[in-house]
Motif scaffolding. Structure first.
Motif, PDB file in Angstrom:
ATOM      1  N   ILE A 216      -4.637   3.014   1.266  1.00 58.67           N
ATOM      2  CA  ILE A 216      -4.127   3.956   0.446  1.00 58.67           C
ATOM      3  C   ILE A 216      -4.873   5.038   0.628  1.00 58.67           C
ATOM      4  O   ILE A 216      -4.369   6.154   0.581  1.00 58.67           O
ATOM      5  CB  ILE A 216      -4.041   3.170  -0.966  1.00 58.67           C
ATOM      6  CG1 ILE A 216      -3.227   2.273  -1.066  1.00 58.67           C
ATOM      7  CG2 ILE A 216      -3.559   4.340  -2.001  1.00 58.67           C
ATOM      8  CD1 ILE A 216      -3.287   1.344  -2.259  1.00 58.67           C
ATOM      9  N   THR A 217      -6.079   5.139   0.810  1.00 56.24           N
ATOM     10  CA  THR A 217      -6.869   6.397   1.023  1.00 56.24           C
ATOM     11  C   THR A 217      -6.492   6.899   2.199  1.00 56.24           C
ATOM     12  O   THR A 217      -6.260   8.331   2.342  1.00 56.24           O
ATOM     13  CB  THR A 217      -8.496   5.939   1.274  1.00 56.24           C
ATOM     14  OG1 THR A 217      -8.794   5.299   0.075  1.00 56.24           O
ATOM     15  CG2 THR A 217      -9.125   7.087   1.135  1.00 56.24           C
TER      16      THR A 217
ATOM     17  N   ARG B 266      -7.204  14.770  -3.267  1.00 60.46           N
ATOM     18  CA  ARG B 266      -7.139  13.289  -3.076  1.00 60.46           C
ATOM     19  C   ARG B 266      -8.186  12.319  -3.991  1.00 60.46           C
ATOM     20  O   ARG B 266      -7.557  11.349  -4.227  1.00 60.46           O
ATOM     21  CB  ARG B 266      -7.720  13.316  -1.427  1.00 60.46           C
ATOM     22  CG  ARG B 266      -7.387  12.010  -0.853  1.00 60.46           C
ATOM     23  CD  ARG B 266      -8.520  10.780  -1.209  1.00 60.46           C
ATOM     24  NE  ARG B 266      -9.849  10.941  -1.033  1.00 60.46           N
ATOM     25  CZ  ARG B 266     -10.603  10.729  -0.178  1.00 60.46           C
ATOM     26  NH1 ARG B 266     -10.267  10.242   0.909  1.00 60.46           N
ATOM     27  NH2 ARG B 266     -11.904  11.041  -0.046  1.00 60.46           N
TER      28      ARG B 266
ATOM     29  N   ALA C 242       0.871  -1.068   0.136  1.00 57.10           N
ATOM     30  CA  ALA C 242      -0.012  -0.051  -0.024  1.00 57.10           C
ATOM     31  C   ALA C 242       0.935   1.224   0.150  1.00 57.10           C
ATOM     32  O   ALA C 242       0.596   2.202  -0.663  1.00 57.10           O
ATOM     33  CB  ALA C 242      -0.797   0.016   1.126  1.00 57.10           C
TER      34      ALA C 242
ATOM     35  N   LEU D 157       1.200   9.321  -5.690  1.00 60.47           N
ATOM     36  CA  LEU D 157       1.519  10.749  -5.549  1.00 60.47           C
ATOM     37  C   LEU D 157       2.672  11.416  -6.574  1.00 60.47           C
ATOM     38  O   LEU D 157       2.584  12.430  -6.404  1.00 60.47           O
ATOM     39  CB  LEU D 157       2.527  10.757  -3.897  1.00 60.47           C
ATOM     40  CG  LEU D 157       1.326  10.608  -2.872  1.00 60.47           C
ATOM     41  CD1 LEU D 157       2.313  10.529  -1.592  1.00 60.47           C
ATOM     42  CD2 LEU D 157       0.274  11.818  -2.849  1.00 60.47           C
TER      43      LEU D 157
ATOM     44  N   THR E 214      -6.652  11.954  -7.169  1.00 59.34           N
ATOM     45  CA  THR E 214      -5.454  10.913  -7.465  1.00 59.34           C
ATOM     46  C   THR E 214      -5.960   9.383  -6.924  1.00 59.34           C
ATOM     47  O   THR E 214      -5.347   8.657  -7.681  1.00 59.34           O
ATOM     48  CB  THR E 214      -4.310  11.243  -6.066  1.00 59.34           C
ATOM     49  OG1 THR E 214      -3.950  12.671  -6.292  1.00 59.34           O
ATOM     50  CG2 THR E 214      -3.225  10.479  -6.200  1.00 59.34           C
ATOM     51  N   LEU E 215      -6.888   9.471  -6.279  1.00 57.67           N
ATOM     52  CA  LEU E 215      -7.234   8.198  -6.070  1.00 57.67           C
ATOM     53  C   LEU E 215      -7.987   7.326  -7.006  1.00 57.67           C
ATOM     54  O   LEU E 215      -8.162   6.184  -7.247  1.00 57.67           O
ATOM     55  CB  LEU E 215      -8.221   8.091  -4.597  1.00 57.67           C
ATOM     56  CG  LEU E 215      -8.764   6.785  -3.823  1.00 57.67           C
ATOM     57  CD1 LEU E 215      -7.522   6.154  -3.486  1.00 57.67           C
ATOM     58  CD2 LEU E 215      -9.717   7.090  -2.909  1.00 57.67           C
TER      59      LEU E 215
ATOM     60  N   ARG F  28      -7.426  -0.703  -0.311  1.00 57.55           N
ATOM     61  CA  ARG F  28      -7.717   0.761  -0.763  1.00 57.55           C
ATOM     62  C   ARG F  28      -7.793   1.720   0.344  1.00 57.55           C
ATOM     63  O   ARG F  28      -7.709   2.813   0.110  1.00 57.55           O
ATOM     64  CB  ARG F  28      -8.989   0.314  -1.799  1.00 57.55           C
ATOM     65  CG  ARG F  28      -9.816   1.840  -2.049  1.00 57.55           C
ATOM     66  CD  ARG F  28     -10.708   1.443  -2.952  1.00 57.55           C
ATOM     67  NE  ARG F  28     -10.339   1.244  -4.456  1.00 57.55           N
ATOM     68  CZ  ARG F  28     -10.050   2.180  -5.270  1.00 57.55           C
ATOM     69  NH1 ARG F  28     -10.282   3.494  -4.912  1.00 57.55           N
ATOM     70  NH2 ARG F  28      -9.846   1.840  -6.651  1.00 57.55           N
TER      71      ARG F  28
ATOM     72  N   HIS G 122       5.988   5.397   1.213  1.00 56.55           N
ATOM     73  CA  HIS G 122       5.588   6.579   0.644  1.00 56.55           C
ATOM     74  C   HIS G 122       6.140   7.832   1.453  1.00 56.55           C
ATOM     75  O   HIS G 122       5.704   8.709   1.161  1.00 56.55           O
ATOM     76  CB  HIS G 122       3.923   6.932   0.724  1.00 56.55           C
ATOM     77  CG  HIS G 122       3.201   6.541   1.942  1.00 56.55           C
ATOM     78  ND1 HIS G 122       3.194   5.501   2.584  1.00 56.55           N
ATOM     79  CD2 HIS G 122       2.547   7.485   2.784  1.00 56.55           C
ATOM     80  CE1 HIS G 122       2.894   5.591   3.774  1.00 56.55           C
ATOM     81  NE2 HIS G 122       2.315   6.866   3.860  1.00 56.55           N
TER      82      HIS G 122
ATOM     83  N   THR H 268       0.891   4.142  -2.842  1.00 57.82           N
ATOM     84  CA  THR H 268       0.927   5.516  -2.519  1.00 57.82           C
ATOM     85  C   THR H 268       1.912   6.302  -3.199  1.00 57.82           C
ATOM     86  O   THR H 268       1.471   7.480  -3.819  1.00 57.82           O
ATOM     87  CB  THR H 268       0.992   5.650  -0.808  1.00 57.82           C
ATOM     88  OG1 THR H 268      -0.269   4.885  -0.560  1.00 57.82           O
ATOM     89  CG2 THR H 268       0.531   7.055  -0.552  1.00 57.82           C
TER      90      THR H 268
ATOM     91  N   ASN I 104      -3.770   6.648   3.722  1.00 59.71           N
ATOM     92  CA  ASN I 104      -2.328   7.519   3.138  1.00 59.71           C
ATOM     93  C   ASN I 104      -2.386   8.872   2.589  1.00 59.71           C
ATOM     94  O   ASN I 104      -1.620   9.881   2.704  1.00 59.71           O
ATOM     95  CB  ASN I 104      -1.178   6.447   2.733  1.00 59.71           C
ATOM     96  CG  ASN I 104      -0.815   5.171   3.157  1.00 59.71           C
ATOM     97  OD1 ASN I 104      -1.037   5.090   4.336  1.00 59.71           O
ATOM     98  ND2 ASN I 104      -0.700   4.265   2.494  1.00 59.71           N
ATOM     99  N   LEU I 105      -3.263   8.911   1.441  1.00 59.78           N
ATOM    100  CA  LEU I 105      -3.404   9.941   0.643  1.00 59.78           C
ATOM    101  C   LEU I 105      -4.126  10.879   1.438  1.00 59.78           C
ATOM    102  O   LEU I 105      -3.783  12.254   1.602  1.00 59.78           O
ATOM    103  CB  LEU I 105      -4.490   9.825  -0.552  1.00 59.78           C
ATOM    104  CG  LEU I 105      -3.831   8.811  -1.601  1.00 59.78           C
ATOM    105  CD1 LEU I 105      -4.728   8.460  -2.460  1.00 59.78           C
ATOM    106  CD2 LEU I 105      -2.476   9.289  -2.215  1.00 59.78           C
TER     107      LEU I 105
END
Length: 692
Positions: A333-334, A349, A303, A311, A352-353, A330, A431, A307, A336-337
């Protein structure tokens, strides 16, 4: 007038244009050109001057080509004062970054215009220094001490809008910097503006609580680094003396720091960051295009890798074993963003997602240019993944493994295209951490290696080339210096004494705190993996095995070498019986913090010398960069190889040989270290011989 600075006229306005590509660095020609331009401005009939930069930015900092050479007049503090003393108003029109000396030149002007997208700041502490041309005295007079204490000890910067808010600049504009500078100058003329010398402004108010808080914060954060605290001292000088005395004291502090080993360590690290990616075998080799990345495995590491790619603007397809695992990936990762948005690293966000596709079918990777596996650290599992990738990836796609230890050559045998296989060892959280070990296998194609370095640059990571062995550069060395810590436990030291000594040296964590953070199950599984081939003379930390069987796995179980309430740990003395059992009748002794540090670092350097001698790392500087970015070695020390040079290789080798008398297996001296001592050479000499 030097070629690096042009003097032009536009009606009543003099334009002083810095033209010293690529970054308008403040080398001797620029300093001399600015001085001459101010002299010319004083003598002609222009009513106001605008200083601006040609190209992408206003003024860069120091010219790195002048590092280590005798300074030449005019010195930058004198140039800033020469600008400030002008009898006619001077405007600094700033676009792009104005950092360090560039920011100090702007503060020497009477008025400051910043274009949208500009950044102003003082990164000097990142080189072991403080602002040395009036920055610590002028900024507090403009902004008060609070913003200066936020920026200078951190080596930080602010945007144009933030600079306007705190009073560092007077106006923010959009469009062309030349036109905006002319417009501001004419507005000032219309207002009959006079010179407004920053040094003549009132002395900033002394805020004892702010200085106490800043010192407490940076004493904790700097872990022995002196420049952040010196920057605080310099700002405080501005509140206690007149301007001229403050300038003299700032310069004294600056020149004192110039002579410190810490400054030498920071400069060493600075140049190594630029040298580490310069590999002769990649000269003239073009990287492959990467427009779509596949990631196999959506755990913490997978993940994080996904990420990092998102980014960097790369679409990602992530493969997991089932829908539930894909959904969990997912979610991770969400999160992380979301964290990246909070840190100011990401604005959109959701947009990017939208570039993330989580799937359960390898066939979705058919268009991927690069696939990175991040699955369980087991050779059979990884070879199965690579065999499946081999059947679905298009010709020319790169197959990368994130393995921390395993043989990349063996992994490559499970494919029909070993030339496309490479190791990309990310560090967790992937990340966030800057290091990327690029593990080049025996048949890896040169353009695949070039692609890995290009990818690292796009991901804003520092890449280090490594050869194939157990643990590559970083983890191989880590296993050895952790072995030194285990031996000191058997000889009488406690885990907590060792951790305290290593943190006092400047590392963020000791080896046992680090073990608790990573999870003690990882160490147990590594020992199990190596058991069949372990040398009988090696030391096995049986107390750590006992902790594993007790279920004490570190932070994630609330107990390891420490007992945790949240992330705060206190020594877990329940492990002492396990340690006593492991010691048996072995003679016991006490260790001073300095002795602990010496053995720990000596083990690190000795193994690193073996890594260089075997060609796993091409140069000592590759080891230094790896330990700085991946393992928390204090940047102000430059790296373990520079530390060893400063300590003296003959004395270090003598210690290693003395310890080898009782433990010849562990303390076997590196052949390279013995060679360097015999020849009277250093690791720095090896770096010079391999400069590209």
């Amino acid at each position: 007038m030097t070629k690096a600075v042009r003097y032009e006229r536009d009606g009543d306005v003099a334009l002083i244009v810095i033209a010293n590509p690529p970054v308008n660095a403040l080398g001797h020609a620029v300093r001399e050109g600015l001085w001459q331009a101010m002299d010319r401005f004083a003598q002609d009939d222009a009513r106001i001057a605008v200083i601006l930069g040609q190209g992408k930015l206003f003024l860069g900092g120091a010219d790195i080509s002048e590092f280590g050479t005798p300074p030449r007049e005019p010195h930058l503090p004198d140039v800033c004062t020469h600008i400030e003393r002008s009898a006619k108003p001077v405007v600094a029109a700033i676009h792009g970054p104005a950092l360090g000396g560039g920011c100090e030149v702007a503060l020497g002007a009477h008025y400051r215009l910043a274009m949208e997208g500009a950044r102003l700041g003082f990164p000097e502490v990142l080189l072991g220094l403080i602002p040395g041309a009036g920055g610590s005295q002028r900024m507090p007079r403009l902004t008060g001490v609070g913003p200066a204490l936020d920026m200078m000890p951190a080596g930080g910067s602010v945007s144009a809008s933030e600079a306007l808010k705190i009073g560092l600049v007077d106006r923010v504009a959009t469009g062309d910097v030349r036109e905006a500078g002319l417009a501001y100058a004419r507005d000032l003329l219309d207002a009959a503006a006079e010179p407004r010398r920053t040094g003549a402004l009132s002395r900033p108010t002394h805020d004892a609580e702010a200085f106490d808080a800043a010192r407490a914060l940076w004493t904790k954060k700097s872990r022995g680094e002196v420049a952040p605290l010196a920057a605080i001292d310099a700002v405080e000088v501005a509140t206690r003396t007149d301007f001229d005395a403050g300038i003299k004291e700032e310069r004294r502090i600056f020149l004192d720091l110039m002579q410190t080993p810490q400054r030498a360590g920071m400069i060493h690290a600075f140049f190594n960051d630029r040298k580490v990616s310069k590999l002769p075998e990649l000269n003239g080799v073009s990287p492959r295009e990467i427009a779509h990345v596949g990631v196999i495995g959506g755990g913490t590491m997978g993940a994080g890798i996904a990420t990092a790619c998102l980014l960097a603007g790369l679409p990602v397809t992530l493969v997991e074993r089932d829908e539930a695992a894909a959904k969990k990936a997912r979610t991770t990762i969400t999160g992380n963003l979301d964290a990246a948005v909070k840190r100011g690293k990401l604005k959109d966000r959701d947009g990017t997602l939208a570039h993330l596709n989580t799937v359960t079918d390898y066939a979705a990777l058919g268009d991927a240019d690069l696939a990175i596996e991040a699955v369980f650290e087991d050779m059979g599992v990884k070879k199965d993944v690579f065999a499946r990738l081999d059947t679905v990836l298009k010709p020319g796609a790169i197959l990368a493994t994130n393995t921390s230890y395993l043989d990349v050559n063996e992994i490559a045998t499970s494919t029909s295209r070993p030339g496309d296989v490479i190791g990309l060892h990310f560090f967790s959280p992937a990340h966030v951490m800057k290091l990327l070990e690029v593990v080049v296998a025996g048949q890896t194609a040169a353009d695949v290696t070039a692609t890995a370095f290009a990818l690292a640059k796009r991901l804003k990571k520092t890449a280090v080339k490594a050869g194939v062995c157990d643990g590559f550069i970083g983890n191989r060395i880590l296993a050895t210096y952790r072995g030194a810590a285990d031996r000191m436990i058997l000889d009488g030291a406690s885990p907590w004494e060792i951790d305290a000594a290593i943190k006092a040296f400047g590392l963020p964590m000791g080896p046992f705190e680090m073990g608790d953070l990573a999870g003690l199950d990882i160490g147990f599984m590594t020992r199990q993996r190596k058991a069949a081939t372990r040398d009988p003379r090696d030391v096995v930390p049986t107390w750590a095995d006992a902790m594993y069987h007790e279920g004490w796995l570190g932070q994630k179980t609330g107990r390891g070498y420490y007992t945790y309430e949240g992330r705060k740990g206190t020594p877990n003395e329940a492990i002492l019986p396990f340690i006593e059992e492991a010691r048996g009748d072995r003679p016991q002794r006490s260790f001073t913090p300095e002795e602990i540090q010496r053995r720990y670092l000596a083990a690190m350097v000795n193994e690193a010398a073996k890594v260089v001698g075997e060609g796993i790392a091409a140069r000592p500087l590759d080891v230094d960069v790896t330990l700085l970015y991946g393992y928390g070695f204090p940047r102000w020390r430059g790296g373990p190889m520079l530390w060893a040079d400063h300590e003296g290789l003959p004395a270090l080798l003598a210690d290693i040989k003395a310890w080898a008398e009782t433990d010849p297996y562990f303390w076997e001296p590196s052949a390279l270290l013995e060679q360097l001592v015999a020849e009277g050479r250093s690791f720095a000499d090896l770096n010079k011989e391999n400069v590209q």
